[in-house]
Structures are given as structure tokens and as C-alpha cells.
Design a protein around this motif. Sequence first.
Motif, mmCIF file in Angstrom:
data_model
loop_
_atom_site.group_PDB
_atom_site.id
_atom_site.type_symbol
_atom_site.label_atom_id
_atom_site.label_comp_id
_atom_site.label_asym_id
_atom_site.label_seq_id
_atom_site.Cartn_x
_atom_site.Cartn_y
_atom_site.Cartn_z
ATOM 1 N N ASN A 93 -18.706 -10.188 79.051
ATOM 2 C CA ASN A 93 -20.099 -9.973 79.466
ATOM 3 C C ASN A 93 -20.796 -8.834 78.719
ATOM 4 O O ASN A 93 -21.756 -8.264 79.212
ATOM 5 C CB ASN A 93 -20.187 -9.771 80.981
ATOM 6 C CG ASN A 93 -21.500 -10.255 81.533
ATOM 7 O OD1 ASN A 93 -22.066 -11.224 81.041
ATOM 8 N ND2 ASN A 93 -21.998 -9.586 82.555
ATOM 9 N N LYS A 94 -20.325 -8.504 77.515
ATOM 10 C CA LYS A 94 -20.966 -7.485 76.674
ATOM 11 C C LYS A 94 -21.952 -8.161 75.721
ATOM 12 O O LYS A 94 -21.721 -9.261 75.242
ATOM 13 C CB LYS A 94 -19.929 -6.720 75.844
ATOM 14 C CG LYS A 94 -18.876 -6.007 76.647
ATOM 15 C CD LYS A 94 -19.444 -4.765 77.267
ATOM 16 C CE LYS A 94 -18.311 -4.037 77.983
ATOM 17 N NZ LYS A 94 -18.707 -2.887 78.689
ATOM 18 N N PHE A 95 -23.061 -7.471 75.432
ATOM 19 C CA PHE A 95 -24.054 -7.968 74.486
ATOM 20 C C PHE A 95 -23.487 -7.905 73.072
ATOM 21 O O PHE A 95 -22.840 -6.938 72.694
ATOM 22 C CB PHE A 95 -25.336 -7.124 74.564
ATOM 23 C CG PHE A 95 -26.366 -7.520 73.558
ATOM 24 C CD1 PHE A 95 -27.216 -8.589 73.802
ATOM 25 C CD2 PHE A 95 -26.480 -6.840 72.352
ATOM 26 C CE1 PHE A 95 -28.173 -8.962 72.869
ATOM 27 C CE2 PHE A 95 -27.430 -7.211 71.414
ATOM 28 C CZ PHE A 95 -28.272 -8.280 71.670
ATOM 29 N N SER A 96 -23.753 -8.945 72.294
ATOM 30 C CA SER A 96 -23.297 -8.959 70.903
ATOM 31 C C SER A 96 -24.479 -9.094 69.956
ATOM 32 O O SER A 96 -25.290 -10.011 70.079
ATOM 33 C CB SER A 96 -22.327 -10.105 70.656
ATOM 34 O OG SER A 96 -21.939 -10.113 69.295
ATOM 35 N N ALA A 97 -24.561 -8.185 69.005
ATOM 36 C CA ALA A 97 -25.554 -8.269 67.934
ATOM 37 C C ALA A 97 -24.918 -8.819 66.658
ATOM 38 O O ALA A 97 -25.569 -8.910 65.625
ATOM 39 C CB ALA A 97 -26.154 -6.894 67.672
ATOM 40 N N ASN A 98 -23.642 -9.186 66.733
ATOM 41 C CA ASN A 98 -22.888 -9.682 65.588
ATOM 42 C C ASN A 98 -23.075 -11.204 65.483
ATOM 43 O O ASN A 98 -22.191 -11.972 65.813
ATOM 44 C CB ASN A 98 -21.412 -9.305 65.744
ATOM 45 C CG ASN A 98 -20.623 -9.566 64.498
ATOM 46 O OD1 ASN A 98 -21.149 -10.019 63.480
ATOM 47 N ND2 ASN A 98 -19.329 -9.297 64.563
ATOM 48 N N ILE A 99 -24.249 -11.628 65.006
ATOM 49 C CA ILE A 99 -24.585 -13.044 64.927
ATOM 50 C C ILE A 99 -23.970 -13.633 63.658
ATOM 51 O O ILE A 99 -24.167 -13.116 62.566
ATOM 52 C CB ILE A 99 -26.106 -13.240 64.972
ATOM 53 C CG1 ILE A 99 -26.623 -12.705 66.307
ATOM 54 C CG2 ILE A 99 -26.469 -14.705 64.765
ATOM 55 C CD1 ILE A 99 -28.118 -12.648 66.415
ATOM 56 N N LEU A 100 -23.234 -14.712 63.826
ATOM 57 C CA LEU A 100 -22.540 -15.347 62.710
ATOM 58 C C LEU A 100 -23.325 -16.504 62.104
ATOM 59 O O LEU A 100 -23.266 -16.733 60.901
ATOM 60 C CB LEU A 100 -21.167 -15.856 63.162
ATOM 61 C CG LEU A 100 -20.216 -14.820 63.751
ATOM 62 C CD1 LEU A 100 -18.935 -15.495 64.205
ATOM 63 C CD2 LEU A 100 -19.916 -13.727 62.732
#
Length: 113
Positions: A93-100
Motif C-alpha cells: 500500500n505504498k505509493f510508487s513513482a517508479n513507472i515502468l
Amino acid sequence: MHEVSIMESTMNIISEKARENDLKVISKITIKIGELSGVMPDALTFAFNSLSRGTIAEGAEFLIERVDATAMCDECGIIFEIDHFNKLCPKCNKFSANILSGYELYVNTIEGE
């Protein structure tokens, strides 16, 4: 409708590649469009049909391959699908800015003779 300007640029790419490869007729074009790109496939197809008239790509099969939007969680390392509004890891449930993937917009293949 920015799809028209996108297709104008695409037609320039197609014409340039056709010249480089001595193609006289284009029979098939495949475009990759990411889910997050903001490009409307129907509008892009309409623009292609209009702008290809009278060119070597007139009558060519025009295919659009959609690319799912994915991210990788920085905390737990899993890869998961995202959308414009939800980039939360389903595991921690952590936000991810690591868009693949998801922002793609490019000509993938051009076929002709």
C-alpha cells in the motif's frame, strides 16, 4: 485534438522510413500507445484514415497496440498495474513513482514492398 498533429508526425516518420528502405507501398503500420499517454485510439485512427489519402500508406492496415501502465514498488519490489489515479502497491500500500510503462507512443512496425 492533438491526435492529428501526432499522426502528421507519424506520417512523416513513415514516409522517411519508406524512402530509406526503398518502399513504394506501405501495407501495414503498427503503433504502440501507452495507457497513460492521453492519446485516443479512435481519434488517431480517424486522423490516419484522413492523412494517409493520396500517400504510399493509403489503404494500409493500421493497428494500435495498447501498452498497460505498470509500476514497480520501491518498498517490496513487485511490479503491478496502475492507472492515472492509483499508483499504490497492492501488497504494501505504498505509493510508487517508479513507472515502468504506460507513456509509450511510437511507430513499432512498418511493412511494405
